[in-house]
Design a protein around this motif. Structure first.
Motif, PDB file in Angstrom:
ATOM      1  N   ARG A  94      30.545  -3.192 -68.871  1.00  0.00           N
ATOM      2  CA  ARG A  94      31.420  -3.926 -67.937  1.00  0.00           C
ATOM      3  C   ARG A  94      32.564  -4.604 -68.686  1.00  0.00           C
ATOM      4  N   TYR A  95      32.276  -5.077 -69.903  1.00  0.00           N
ATOM      5  CA  TYR A  95      33.347  -5.708 -70.684  1.00  0.00           C
ATOM      6  C   TYR A  95      34.375  -4.680 -71.152  1.00  0.00           C
ATOM      7  N   VAL A  98      36.595  -3.809 -68.179  1.00  0.00           N
ATOM      8  CA  VAL A  98      37.497  -4.887 -67.767  1.00  0.00           C
ATOM      9  C   VAL A  98      38.532  -5.170 -68.850  1.00  0.00           C
ATOM     10  N   ARG A 103      38.545   4.180 -67.244  1.00  0.00           N
ATOM     11  CA  ARG A 103      37.330   5.004 -67.141  1.00  0.00           C
ATOM     12  C   ARG A 103      37.515   6.376 -67.778  1.00  0.00           C
ATOM     13  N   ASP A 264      29.951   2.290 -58.876  1.00  0.00           N
ATOM     14  CA  ASP A 264      29.800   0.835 -58.934  1.00  0.00           C
ATOM     15  C   ASP A 264      29.017   0.483 -60.192  1.00  0.00           C
ATOM     16  N   ILE A 265      29.569  -0.433 -60.972  1.00  0.00           N
ATOM     17  CA  ILE A 265      28.920  -0.826 -62.224  1.00  0.00           C
ATOM     18  C   ILE A 265      28.188  -2.155 -62.002  1.00  0.00           C
TER      19      ILE A 265
ATOM     20  N   LYS B  14      31.151  -5.737 -48.753  1.00  0.00           N
ATOM     21  CA  LYS B  14      30.383  -4.793 -49.567  1.00  0.00           C
ATOM     22  C   LYS B  14      28.935  -4.829 -49.107  1.00  0.00           C
ATOM     23  N   PHE B  16      25.035  -3.164 -49.714  1.00  0.00           N
ATOM     24  CA  PHE B  16      24.129  -2.374 -50.551  1.00  0.00           C
ATOM     25  C   PHE B  16      22.950  -1.951 -49.688  1.00  0.00           C
ATOM     26  N   ARG B  50      33.032  -8.818 -59.260  1.00  0.00           N
ATOM     27  CA  ARG B  50      33.042  -7.431 -59.720  1.00  0.00           C
ATOM     28  C   ARG B  50      34.021  -6.582 -58.905  1.00  0.00           C
ATOM     29  N   LEU B  53      37.481  -7.187 -60.190  1.00  0.00           N
ATOM     30  CA  LEU B  53      37.730  -6.600 -61.506  1.00  0.00           C
ATOM     31  C   LEU B  53      37.570  -5.082 -61.518  1.00  0.00           C
ATOM     32  N   GLY B  54      37.319  -4.494 -60.353  1.00  0.00           N
ATOM     33  CA  GLY B  54      37.243  -3.024 -60.274  1.00  0.00           C
ATOM     34  C   GLY B  54      35.941  -2.440 -60.766  1.00  0.00           C
ATOM     35  N   LEU B  55      34.913  -3.261 -60.950  1.00  0.00           N
ATOM     36  CA  LEU B  55      33.621  -2.724 -61.382  1.00  0.00           C
ATOM     37  C   LEU B  55      32.835  -2.197 -60.186  1.00  0.00           C
ATOM     38  N   ILE B  56      33.070  -2.814 -59.033  1.00  0.00           N
ATOM     39  CA  ILE B  56      32.423  -2.391 -57.793  1.00  0.00           C
ATOM     40  C   ILE B  56      33.533  -2.138 -56.775  1.00  0.00           C
ATOM     41  N   PHE B  57      33.330  -1.105 -55.979  1.00  0.00           N
ATOM     42  CA  PHE B  57      34.367  -0.748 -55.006  1.00  0.00           C
ATOM     43  C   PHE B  57      33.992  -1.274 -53.622  1.00  0.00           C
ATOM     44  N   ALA B  83      38.197 -12.034 -68.747  1.00  0.00           N
ATOM     45  CA  ALA B  83      37.019 -12.164 -67.880  1.00  0.00           C
ATOM     46  C   ALA B  83      35.714 -12.303 -68.649  1.00  0.00           C
ATOM     47  N   ILE B  85      31.821 -11.862 -67.383  1.00  0.00           N
ATOM     48  CA  ILE B  85      31.138 -11.378 -66.182  1.00  0.00           C
ATOM     49  C   ILE B  85      29.632 -11.457 -66.356  1.00  0.00           C
ATOM     50  N   GLU B  86      29.009 -12.334 -65.630  1.00  0.00           N
ATOM     51  CA  GLU B  86      27.553 -12.388 -65.545  1.00  0.00           C
ATOM     52  C   GLU B  86      26.882 -12.372 -66.916  1.00  0.00           C
TER      53      GLU B  86
END
Lengths: 267, 314
Positions: A94-95, A98, A103, A264-265, B14, B16, B50, B53-57, B83, B85-86
């Motif tokens: 994830r880092y 970002v 990708r 999705d990450i 979103k 799940f 997320r 930041l484009g990690l999850i759509f 950032a 993140i978690e």
């Protein structure tokens, strides 16, 4: 970024241990044959086994032949399967995304890193085999499978070509490993699937009823490097192997990109 | 309008499987603010971050970060965003320095410049002495600092920090607060997710409360506090008598004993004149007053009012 990815691959203690272990195999082969002798004779054992004590290059070739079926696929699967999964499980993925790595760029860098590791691993086997052979055995004539002889320098060149071909023959397994590593956070699972593909491919290739699917199995032409040692060289299977590896690699990477680009990450 | 806000979220959702993680939230983060993003575990904060930041759509809705739509404009947005993140996420067998440099390389910063920026960031978070130690040998607090080092390694317009003080000791938490405030002073906007209400209360200028996937309340901290009706706590030697007296003097006022046996609470807002007069009248009647203070307008009070008691997982 590729340099940093290579550092990640080559500084991992586990990956270095794997390199060390596969480098030990030609040494072990050489010592065993030197100590116990070999009763292969013509037609016995793997290709080049009967000539093993004649010239150092034959130890490299026997090592490549015996390791190509399982140990080399296993080693490259470990690295390829760890490419995305390793970073996902540690949270580094994830880092990286970002940062932003991008990708597509990340996929490219990880594939190149795994391919380079594969080339290094296979060349290492060839080099260690050659050096061990030089220490243990006399430097005699190099007789090809067609009965002609080549110079020592020519023999070394052919052996390196053979090693590179073996490395390229693993590209399909690298591709599968990278693809599966985009699906899971578990490096072990991704590596296991890649090894399984190699093993299952070899098993299917042995079943006569499945002769029609042999051309698309990734392992079908793995032994083709032997044909480099004919005079004149027979390159038909070598070309088919190269083509097949490229197709498998591209197909696996396309699948990896298709999965990873919109994934999705959560890790 | 677009230039006034660094983050603009509109009806973002979103889901799940069967669970709605983020339920059509809308939110605006003013430029230059330190924006506190609060909510219980499972409220949907990290999912929202997320998505930014484009990690999850996202499934639906839209989000703009630094005036660009995400995820479409991520390529332009992310280089301007630092950032965390978690929690930490590093290659365990590489050193802290190598890990930060690896991320800098991903951000197209390499060579001597990467060395300089990485060391400077590690110094900023107090990790310079352990820069060459493997990340796996770092304590949780040190790993957290390493995440922050990466987040601040490059100058950015926006910092999105998810629980930046998790695992830190009190001194470390204070240092992080100072770093955050300094980043804001340098002109950046900080979007800070935290479960530590007092921490957010101390440094944030704006706040949003999230619960069960929805934004319950958001706005400038001062406005939220002004909207909040507080109470006056009076510590006396005889609370029953004081309650009866006050009840007689101010029949419309709600007065009750608590939270302990020597304290009474009056439902009134901040009013110093009233407090002074009440003190005088109680003392005149022979009631000893040992404490008077207005309360009920902390972020915690606001949180409890809108989200409810406790931080149960939703």
């Amino acid at each position: 970024m590729l340099v940093d990815e290579l550092k990640r691959t080559f500084r991992r203690p586990r990956n270095l241990v794997v390199l060390g272990l596969i480098a030990l195999v030609p040494v072990l082969l050489g010592v065993v044959v030197k100590t116990l002798g070999h009763s292969g004779g013509n037609g016995g054992g793997p290709p080049f086994f009967s000539q093993l004590t004649q010239n150092p290059v034959f130890l490299s070739l026997v090592a490549l032949t015996t390791m190509e079926t399982f140990l080399i696929p296993l080693a490259v699967s470990l690295i390829a399967g760890d490419s995305f999964s390793g970073d996902a499980s540690s949270g580094a993925l994830r880092y990286l995304l970002v940062a932003p790595a991008g990708r597509g760029r990340l996929l490219l860098v990880k594939v190149l890193s795994a391919l380079l590791y594969t080339v290094v691993a296979v060349l290492l086997i060839a080099v260690v085999g050659g050096v061990t052979g030089a220490v243990l055995f006399p430097i005699g004539p190099i007789v090809t499978l067609s009965g002609t002889t080549v110079t020592n320098l020519g023999g070394v060149g052919l052996t390196l070509e053979a090693a590179l071909l073996v490395a390229v023959s693993m590209f399909s397994i690298v591709g599968v490993g990278v693809f599966v590593s985009t699906l899971t956070d578990s490096s072990a699972a991704a590596s296991a699937v890649a090894v399984a593909v190699a093993v299952v491919s070899e098993i299917l290739g042995q079943i006569p009823q499945l002769v029609h699917i042999r051309p698309i199995l990734p392992s079908t032409y793995w032994g083709s490097f032997v044909d480099l040692f004919r005079s004149p060289q027979v390159l038909h299977n070598v070309k088919l192997d190269l083509l097949e590896q490229v197709v498998w690699l591209l197909a696996a990477l396309s699948a990896a990109w298709f999965n990873f680009r919109g994934k999705d990450i959560f890790s | 309008m677009a230039d006034d806000y660094v983050i603009e979220i509109d009806s973002l959702s979103k889901r799940f499987k069967q669970k709605v993680a983020v339920d059509a939230i809308s939110l605006s983060v003013p430029k230059g603010s330190i924006f506190g993003f609060l909510g219980p575990n499972g409220a949907g904060k990290t999912t929202t971050i997320r998505m930014l930041l484009g990690l999850i759509f996202p499934d639906s809705g839209s989000a703009r970060v630094l005036s660009r739509e995400v995820p479409r404009g991520l390529r332009e947005v992310l280089p301007k965003v630092g950032a965390m993140i978690e929690g930490p996420g590093f290659v365990p067998y590489l050193s802290g320095l190598q890990n930060v440099k690896r991320l800098l390389a991903a951000a197209h910063v390499t060579g001597a410049e990467a060395d300089r920026l990485a060391m400077s960031a590690l110094e900023r978070v107090g990790l310079a002495k352990v820069a060459n130690l493997s990340a796996k040998r770092y304590s949780l607090g040190m790993k957290q600092r390493l995440s922050l080092a990466w987040a601040v390694a490059l100058p950015r317009e926006l910092y999105i920090l998810d629980e930046p003080t998790n695992g830190l000791d009190p001194a470390g938490m204070r240092e992080v607060r100072e770093i955050v405030v300094n980043l804001a002073k340098e002109g950046s906007t900080i979007f800070l997710s935290s479960h530590l209400l007092s921490e957010v209360d101390q440094i944030c200028t704006d706040v949003a409360l999230m619960s069960q996937g929805r934004i319950i309340k958001s706005g400038p901290m001062e406005t939220l506090k002004e909207d909040q009706v507080g109470y006056l706590e009076v510590v006396v030697d005889s609370p029953e008598r004081a309650r009866d007296l006050i009840g007689a003097w101010y029949p419309d006022l709600s007065v009750f004993v608590g939270p302990d046996s020597s304290t009474i609470r009056l439902a009134v807002g901040q009013d110093d004149d009233f407090a002074g007069k009440l003190n005088y009248r109680l003392v005149t009647e022979g009631v000893t007053v040992s404490g008077l203070r207005f309360s009920g307008r902390t972020l915690e009070d606001i949180f409890v009012r809108y989200v409810g008691e406790g931080f149960d997982v939703s």
